[in-house]
Design an enzyme around this catalytic site. Sequence first.
Site, PDB file in Angstrom:
ATOM      1  N   ASN A   1      51.746  15.211 -36.013  1.00 60.11           N
ATOM      2  CA  ASN A   1      52.969  15.899 -36.432  1.00 60.11           C
ATOM      3  C   ASN A   1      53.184  15.899 -37.946  1.00 60.11           C
ATOM      4  O   ASN A   1      54.138  16.520 -38.427  1.00 60.11           O
ATOM      5  CB  ASN A   1      54.195  15.262 -35.760  1.00 60.11           C
ATOM      6  CG  ASN A   1      54.290  15.616 -34.295  1.00 60.11           C
ATOM      7  OD1 ASN A   1      53.801  16.662 -33.866  1.00 60.11           O
ATOM      8  ND2 ASN A   1      54.922  14.751 -33.518  1.00 60.11           N
TER       9      ASN A   1
ATOM     10  N   ARG B   1      55.975  25.993 -33.299  1.00 61.83           N
ATOM     11  CA  ARG B   1      55.151  24.775 -33.175  1.00 61.83           C
ATOM     12  C   ARG B   1      56.026  23.538 -33.022  1.00 61.83           C
ATOM     13  O   ARG B   1      55.734  22.645 -32.225  1.00 61.83           O
ATOM     14  CB  ARG B   1      54.247  24.656 -34.406  1.00 61.83           C
ATOM     15  CG  ARG B   1      53.256  23.510 -34.313  1.00 61.83           C
ATOM     16  CD  ARG B   1      52.235  23.565 -35.422  1.00 61.83           C
ATOM     17  NE  ARG B   1      51.394  22.367 -35.392  1.00 61.83           N
ATOM     18  CZ  ARG B   1      51.102  21.628 -36.446  1.00 61.83           C
ATOM     19  NH1 ARG B   1      51.592  21.952 -37.637  1.00 61.83           N
ATOM     20  NH2 ARG B   1      50.346  20.565 -36.332  1.00 61.83           N
TER      21      ARG B   1
ATOM     22  N   HIS C   1      49.300  31.669 -31.048  1.00 54.98           N
ATOM     23  CA  HIS C   1      48.449  31.706 -32.233  1.00 54.98           C
ATOM     24  C   HIS C   1      48.321  33.114 -32.803  1.00 54.98           C
ATOM     25  O   HIS C   1      47.631  33.309 -33.803  1.00 54.98           O
ATOM     26  CB  HIS C   1      47.056  31.160 -31.911  1.00 54.98           C
ATOM     27  CG  HIS C   1      47.004  29.668 -31.865  1.00 54.98           C
ATOM     28  ND1 HIS C   1      45.856  28.963 -31.585  1.00 54.98           N
ATOM     29  CD2 HIS C   1      47.964  28.736 -32.063  1.00 54.98           C
ATOM     30  CE1 HIS C   1      46.111  27.657 -31.605  1.00 54.98           C
ATOM     31  NE2 HIS C   1      47.385  27.503 -31.887  1.00 54.98           N
TER      32      HIS C   1
ATOM     33  N   HIS D   1      55.967  20.956 -29.838  1.00 61.03           N
ATOM     34  CA  HIS D   1      55.702  19.531 -30.025  1.00 61.03           C
ATOM     35  C   HIS D   1      56.871  18.667 -29.565  1.00 61.03           C
ATOM     36  O   HIS D   1      56.690  17.480 -29.293  1.00 61.03           O
ATOM     37  CB  HIS D   1      55.383  19.243 -31.492  1.00 61.03           C
ATOM     38  CG  HIS D   1      53.997  19.623 -31.881  1.00 61.03           C
ATOM     39  ND1 HIS D   1      53.218  18.871 -32.733  1.00 61.03           N
ATOM     40  CD2 HIS D   1      53.226  20.686 -31.533  1.00 61.03           C
ATOM     41  CE1 HIS D   1      52.031  19.455 -32.883  1.00 61.03           C
ATOM     42  NE2 HIS D   1      52.024  20.563 -32.175  1.00 61.03           N
TER      43      HIS D   1
END
Length: 361
Positions: free
Chosen positions: A92, A59, A192, A63
Amino acid sequence: MSPFSLFLLTTLSLFCFFANARLTLDFYKDTCPQFSQIIRDTVTSKQIASPTTAPATLRLFLHDCLLPNGCDASILLSSTAFNTAERDADINLSLPGDAFDLVVRAKTALELACPNTVSCADILSVATRDLLTMLGGPFYPVFLGRRDGRSSRAADVAPHLPTPSMPVPQIAQLFTQRGFSVEEFVALSGAHTVGFSHCSQFISNVYNTSSSSSSSEYNPRFAQGLQKACADYHNNPTLSVFNDIMTPNKFDNVYFQNLPKGLGVLKSDHGLYGDPLTRPFVESFAKDQNRFFQVFARAMQKLSLLGVQTGRKGEIRRSVAPVLSLMGVLVTAGFKDHAPCCMHVHTYAHFITRLQLLRRF
């Protein structure tokens, strides 16, 4: 200096510049031959100690790379009194600390072995790949030679990152604008298959019982389980559930098999199967894990190359030490031309000015 000597010197300088400006698979072969082994050792020990490290790092990587400045490790830079950095943007704030800690550990080990050589951006890119393969995901080559970015602004984050409540066409547009196909976007959503989501990100959809709501997309028994698991989320905002309840710690295609059964957690998960643009790819990946792995690996490699800085652009940050006093770190550690992985560098001049003022008293 003769014209020929000047020409030769210029040619050699240009050659060195362009040689250093290229991304290669063996960029650290001569300057840091231990690079790959140090990353593997650090990743292995961290993942064993904290199994949430892999999804957290994936993740963090996403990002960082999806923003306009690309894969430059700007997500690691800390905010200052003069600037709010990317990591403190609202979306975030939930980034898990294990991912940051992993980069800290790897950078510390690499600085001992190869001082001022390996960028935080390369560490994050390779660590993400190695963690994915540890969980059973596909291997893909990671090109090296990235430099670390100097800019990190929270205001740049929101327009470029997907949120759990976004409609799928809007999320798909974020990816297609960066050069990804719809199939690659769906494959990346397959990340995911590992990790978890906080109850606050989806529980309103589970409790919404209107006829036009997304609650009908949930398997009834699964919805009851989510309600039970998240019953106390108002008092405990850290409550979360696995994104893939079947094989939560394995990188596979079961996430896609869950979606037609109503076992998706987030609104965006259900949207992948409900939208006619993305549904065929969900069905394809659910049937063929090899196809999912092939497209996912290609998309991850493409993601890792977005907006990279090389050569004289960017910098190599020297450490990832906690920044308790930014001015003190700059002065005592001598970071004039380089900054720690988790320090913002744009305010260096401001700190020097403040230091000069302090010295007058």
